[in-house]
Design an enzyme around this catalytic site. Structure first.
Site, PDB file in Angstrom:
ATOM      1  N   TYR A  65     -14.807  -4.676   7.611  1.00  0.00           N
ATOM      2  CA  TYR A  65     -13.465  -4.093   7.690  1.00  0.00           C
ATOM      3  C   TYR A  65     -12.886  -4.330   9.090  1.00  0.00           C
ATOM      4  O   TYR A  65     -11.772  -4.831   9.245  1.00  0.00           O
ATOM      5  CB  TYR A  65     -13.573  -2.586   7.391  1.00  0.00           C
ATOM      6  CG  TYR A  65     -12.293  -1.812   7.530  1.00  0.00           C
ATOM      7  CD1 TYR A  65     -11.382  -1.738   6.484  1.00  0.00           C
ATOM      8  CD2 TYR A  65     -12.000  -1.106   8.697  1.00  0.00           C
ATOM      9  CE1 TYR A  65     -10.213  -1.000   6.604  1.00  0.00           C
ATOM     10  CE2 TYR A  65     -10.838  -0.369   8.827  1.00  0.00           C
ATOM     11  CZ  TYR A  65      -9.957  -0.319   7.781  1.00  0.00           C
ATOM     12  OH  TYR A  65      -8.798   0.417   7.914  1.00  0.00           O
TER      13      TYR A  65
ATOM     14  N   SER B  30      -6.828  -0.842  13.310  1.00  0.00           N
ATOM     15  CA  SER B  30      -7.724   0.309  13.178  1.00  0.00           C
ATOM     16  C   SER B  30      -8.653   0.413  14.386  1.00  0.00           C
ATOM     17  O   SER B  30      -9.022  -0.606  14.997  1.00  0.00           O
ATOM     18  CB  SER B  30      -8.565   0.114  11.917  1.00  0.00           C
ATOM     19  OG  SER B  30      -9.719   0.922  11.956  1.00  0.00           O
TER      20      SER B  30
ATOM     21  N   GLY C 255       0.818  -1.215   0.000  1.00  0.00           N
ATOM     22  CA  GLY C 255       0.000   0.000   0.000  1.00  0.00           C
ATOM     23  C   GLY C 255       0.848   1.260   0.000  1.00  0.00           C
ATOM     24  O   GLY C 255       0.496   2.266   0.608  1.00  0.00           O
ATOM     25  N   ILE C 256       1.974   1.211  -0.712  1.00  0.00           N
ATOM     26  CA  ILE C 256       2.916   2.355  -0.694  1.00  0.00           C
ATOM     27  C   ILE C 256       2.314   3.612  -1.343  1.00  0.00           C
ATOM     28  O   ILE C 256       2.745   4.724  -1.068  1.00  0.00           O
ATOM     29  CB  ILE C 256       4.261   1.963  -1.372  1.00  0.00           C
ATOM     30  CG1 ILE C 256       5.348   2.996  -1.059  1.00  0.00           C
ATOM     31  CG2 ILE C 256       4.089   1.790  -2.885  1.00  0.00           C
ATOM     32  CD1 ILE C 256       6.743   2.584  -1.490  1.00  0.00           C
TER      33      ILE C 256
ATOM     34  N   LYS D  42      -9.771  -6.740  10.328  1.00  0.00           N
ATOM     35  CA  LYS D  42      -8.626  -6.183  11.079  1.00  0.00           C
ATOM     36  C   LYS D  42      -8.419  -6.945  12.396  1.00  0.00           C
ATOM     37  O   LYS D  42      -7.284  -7.235  12.774  1.00  0.00           O
ATOM     38  CB  LYS D  42      -8.861  -4.692  11.360  1.00  0.00           C
ATOM     39  CG  LYS D  42      -8.778  -3.802  10.119  1.00  0.00           C
ATOM     40  CD  LYS D  42      -7.344  -3.528   9.727  1.00  0.00           C
ATOM     41  CE  LYS D  42      -7.240  -2.599   8.530  1.00  0.00           C
ATOM     42  NZ  LYS D  42      -5.867  -2.467   8.020  1.00  0.00           N
TER      43      LYS D  42
ATOM     44  N   GLY E  69      -0.660   4.844  -0.923  1.00  0.00           N
ATOM     45  CA  GLY E  69      -1.674   5.505  -0.092  1.00  0.00           C
ATOM     46  C   GLY E  69      -1.074   6.593   0.790  1.00  0.00           C
ATOM     47  O   GLY E  69       0.138   6.828   0.771  1.00  0.00           O
ATOM     48  N   GLN E  70      -1.937   7.235   1.556  1.00  0.00           N
ATOM     49  CA  GLN E  70      -1.460   8.284   2.486  1.00  0.00           C
ATOM     50  C   GLN E  70      -0.353   7.742   3.384  1.00  0.00           C
ATOM     51  O   GLN E  70       0.744   8.289   3.426  1.00  0.00           O
ATOM     52  CB  GLN E  70      -2.617   8.795   3.367  1.00  0.00           C
ATOM     53  CG  GLN E  70      -2.138   9.631   4.552  1.00  0.00           C
ATOM     54  CD  GLN E  70      -3.242  10.063   5.511  1.00  0.00           C
ATOM     55  OE1 GLN E  70      -3.804  11.134   5.351  1.00  0.00           O
ATOM     56  NE2 GLN E  70      -3.550   9.256   6.513  1.00  0.00           N
TER      57      GLN E  70
ATOM     58  N   SER F 264     -10.066   0.369   2.346  1.00  0.00           N
ATOM     59  CA  SER F 264     -10.405   1.141   3.547  1.00  0.00           C
ATOM     60  C   SER F 264     -11.856   1.599   3.556  1.00  0.00           C
ATOM     61  O   SER F 264     -12.279   2.322   4.437  1.00  0.00           O
ATOM     62  CB  SER F 264      -9.473   2.338   3.691  1.00  0.00           C
ATOM     63  OG  SER F 264      -9.615   3.173   2.583  1.00  0.00           O
TER      64      SER F 264
ATOM     65  N   ALA G 176      -4.968  -2.006   2.339  1.00  0.00           N
ATOM     66  CA  ALA G 176      -6.284  -2.429   2.812  1.00  0.00           C
ATOM     67  C   ALA G 176      -7.345  -1.763   1.963  1.00  0.00           C
ATOM     68  O   ALA G 176      -7.134  -0.665   1.459  1.00  0.00           O
ATOM     69  CB  ALA G 176      -6.476  -2.023   4.264  1.00  0.00           C
TER      70      ALA G 176
ATOM     71  N   ARG H 238      -4.930  12.683   2.564  1.00  0.00           N
ATOM     72  CA  ARG H 238      -6.155  11.959   2.903  1.00  0.00           C
ATOM     73  C   ARG H 238      -7.081  11.956   1.694  1.00  0.00           C
ATOM     74  O   ARG H 238      -7.174  12.949   0.978  1.00  0.00           O
ATOM     75  CB  ARG H 238      -6.828  12.702   4.061  1.00  0.00           C
ATOM     76  CG  ARG H 238      -7.842  11.917   4.831  1.00  0.00           C
ATOM     77  CD  ARG H 238      -7.299  10.658   5.366  1.00  0.00           C
ATOM     78  NE  ARG H 238      -7.941  10.234   6.611  1.00  0.00           N
ATOM     79  CZ  ARG H 238      -8.033   8.969   6.957  1.00  0.00           C
ATOM     80  NH1 ARG H 238      -7.568   8.013   6.182  1.00  0.00           N
ATOM     81  NH2 ARG H 238      -8.579   8.634   8.106  1.00  0.00           N
TER      82      ARG H 238
ATOM     83  N   GLU I 285     -11.579   0.816  14.156  1.00  0.00           N
ATOM     84  CA  GLU I 285     -12.778   0.053  13.772  1.00  0.00           C
ATOM     85  C   GLU I 285     -12.797  -1.331  14.430  1.00  0.00           C
ATOM     86  O   GLU I 285     -13.827  -2.000  14.445  1.00  0.00           O
ATOM     87  CB  GLU I 285     -12.855  -0.111  12.257  1.00  0.00           C
ATOM     88  CG  GLU I 285     -13.312   1.120  11.499  1.00  0.00           C
ATOM     89  CD  GLU I 285     -14.775   1.478  11.762  1.00  0.00           C
ATOM     90  OE1 GLU I 285     -15.614   0.577  11.868  1.00  0.00           O
ATOM     91  OE2 GLU I 285     -15.060   2.677  11.886  1.00  0.00           O
TER      92      GLU I 285
HETATM   93  P1  GDP Z   1     -14.201   7.157   9.744  1.00  0.00           P
HETATM   94  O1  GDP Z   1     -15.640   6.874   9.587  1.00  0.00           O
HETATM   95  O2  GDP Z   1     -13.820   7.303  11.159  1.00  0.00           O
HETATM   96  O3  GDP Z   1     -13.342   6.195   9.014  1.00  0.00           O
HETATM   97  O4  GDP Z   1     -13.870   8.578   9.079  1.00  0.00           O
HETATM   98  P2  GDP Z   1     -14.785   9.665   8.319  1.00  0.00           P
HETATM   99  O5  GDP Z   1     -13.884  10.821   8.075  1.00  0.00           O
HETATM  100  O6  GDP Z   1     -15.452   9.067   7.128  1.00  0.00           O
HETATM  101  O7  GDP Z   1     -15.921  10.036   9.368  1.00  0.00           O
HETATM  102  C1  GDP Z   1     -15.641  10.630  10.605  1.00  0.00           C
HETATM  103  C2  GDP Z   1     -16.932  11.041  11.301  1.00  0.00           C
HETATM  104  O8  GDP Z   1     -17.518  12.139  10.611  1.00  0.00           O
HETATM  105  C3  GDP Z   1     -18.007   9.964  11.353  1.00  0.00           C
HETATM  106  O9  GDP Z   1     -18.487   9.891  12.673  1.00  0.00           O
HETATM  107  C4  GDP Z   1     -19.124  10.475  10.444  1.00  0.00           C
HETATM  108  O10 GDP Z   1     -20.406  10.137  10.930  1.00  0.00           O
HETATM  109  C5  GDP Z   1     -18.921  11.984  10.553  1.00  0.00           C
HETATM  110  N1  GDP Z   1     -19.436  12.730   9.376  1.00  0.00           N
HETATM  111  C6  GDP Z   1     -20.286  13.773   9.413  1.00  0.00           C
HETATM  112  N2  GDP Z   1     -20.544  14.242   8.175  1.00  0.00           N
HETATM  113  C7  GDP Z   1     -19.826  13.466   7.327  1.00  0.00           C
HETATM  114  C8  GDP Z   1     -19.676  13.458   5.901  1.00  0.00           C
HETATM  115  O11 GDP Z   1     -20.253  14.267   5.186  1.00  0.00           O
HETATM  116  N3  GDP Z   1     -18.831  12.515   5.379  1.00  0.00           N
HETATM  117  C9  GDP Z   1     -18.163  11.602   6.166  1.00  0.00           C
HETATM  118  N4  GDP Z   1     -17.315  10.718   5.599  1.00  0.00           N
HETATM  119  N5  GDP Z   1     -18.308  11.580   7.511  1.00  0.00           N
HETATM  120  C10 GDP Z   1     -19.114  12.493   8.086  1.00  0.00           C
END
Ligand code: GDP
Length: 322
Positions: A151, A127, A8-9, A155, A11-12, A86, A84, A186, A129
């Site tokens: 996911y 993660s 995965g080189i 993990k 990626g971020q 993601s 991964a 990102r 997650e």
């Molecule tokens: P991850 O879900 O932790 O992998 O990372 P994200 O950046 O996708 O989401 C982080 C948080 O932002 C989550 O709790 C989402 O519910 C919240 N969130 C609120 N609005 C948005 C949106 O428009 N896009 C995404 N991706 N997340 C959002």
């Protein structure tokens, strides 16, 4: 000269880690998807500045024979398994593909080094997650896993695989359980990058609004290069172990957006619209990591929440005006 292999080189995280390893004098090898070579402007963007300093291996980590052959040929001293899929879906779509890329790949890599080169150290990108819907907050290395996505399940499975190869077969394996970590690299699906890109577009008069989901959602956001430095620190310890990589501080999506807009002299409330399609199931306990064990190795963060946002904005302004 030490040899490191990064999956995965492109990626971020992989691209940042490759830069750090080159600075340390490593010979760096990177596994990338074949399609990245066919579409270099898009897919090799993150490693454009180091592409001549690293050796790229176009292959899939889901191909056991290709993994075996790559390790046999390179004989790496260290492997960083960051590749991964993601995309986190809570709908349980594409389970087999997710297990292939996020779990089977780990098995192929570990069983190959067991066969070919037992001294090769192995780092796996875990993660937050893995905690899915946590039972407590903040989470430590001793908190119970409760993954809620394929996911997360993949993990957790890889984490246990590493632990077994460590305990039963004597391999040097470490999982870094990484919470959200951001940088200008990102991808736009993540809320941080989405906010930054749109805020800068608004500033330049190219967009009028920013549509988000739950503004009260909170995350433990860190700075990606700090997390890759943590991976190096973890891999330089005499004994292999697993660590939480996190800041231990929570911020809301609203705070992120407010900070970004105010750094651009804009008032966030004038531009934000809410769409419930971006809402996720609510969490009883937030995903927040306790990095005390890692701090015990001397690790610390280099940028505050505001500083991360500031540097993401500066880079985005440069990109959008060039
Ligand atoms: P991850 O879900 O932790 O992998 O990372 P994200 O950046 O996708 O989401 C982080 C948080 O932002 C989550 O709790 C989402 O519910 C919240 N969130 C609120 N609005 C948005 C949106 O428009 N896009 C995404 N991706 N997340 C959002």
């Amino acid at each position: 000269m030490k040899k490191a292999l990064i999956t995965g080189i492109g990626g971020q995280d992989g691209s940042i880690l490759a830069e750090l390893l080159l600075q340390k004098g490593y010979e760096v090898y990177g596994i990338i998807k074949r399609e990245a070579i066919e579409n270099p402007n898009l897919k090799l963007k993150n490693i454009a500045s180091i592409v001549n300093e690293v050796e790229l291996i176009p292959m899939s980590v889901t191909d056991p024979m290709a993994v075996y052959k790559a390790i046999k040929k390179i004989h790496p001293d260290e492997i960083y398994h960051l590749a991964a899929s993601s995309f986190v879906s809570y709908e349980f779509e594409d389970e087999v593909a997710m297990m292939n890329s996020n779990f089977n790949s780990t098995y192929y890599l570990l069983s190959s080094i067991l066969e070919i080169n037992k001294d090769c150290k192995f780092f796996f990108a875990g993660s937050s997650e893995m905690f899915g819907e946590p039972f407590e907050s903040p989470q430590s290395e001793n908190s119970k896993f409760n993954p809620k996505s394929m996911y997360g399940i993949a993990k957790v499975s890889s984490y246990y695989l590493l632990k077994n190869f460590r305990d039963k077969k004597g391999l040097y394996t470490c999982t870094g359980i990484m919470y959200n970590h951001e940088s200008p690299r990102r991808k736009s699906e993540f809320v941080t990058k989405k906010i930054i890109e749109t805020a800068v577009r608004i500033k330049l008069g190219r967009a009028k609004e920013l549509v988000l989901g739950n503004l009260d959602a909170v995350r433990d956001w860190g700075y990606a290069p700090d997390y890759m430095n943590a991976a190096l620190l973890i891999m330089s310890q005499p004994k292999p172990d697993d660590y939480i990589i996190a800041t231990g501080h929570l911020h809301s999506v609203k705070q992120f957006a407010e900070t970004a807009f105010s750094l651009l002299d804009l008032k966030v409330d004038d531009y934000i619209k809410i769409n419930t399609k971006y809402f996720r199931a609510s969490e009883n306990y937030p995903l927040c990591g306790n990095p005390e064990k890692l701090k015990g190795l001397g690790w610390s963060t280099s940028k505050s929440f505001t500083e991360i946002i500031k540097m993401m904005i500066e880079e985005e302004l440069t990109n959008q005006t060039n």
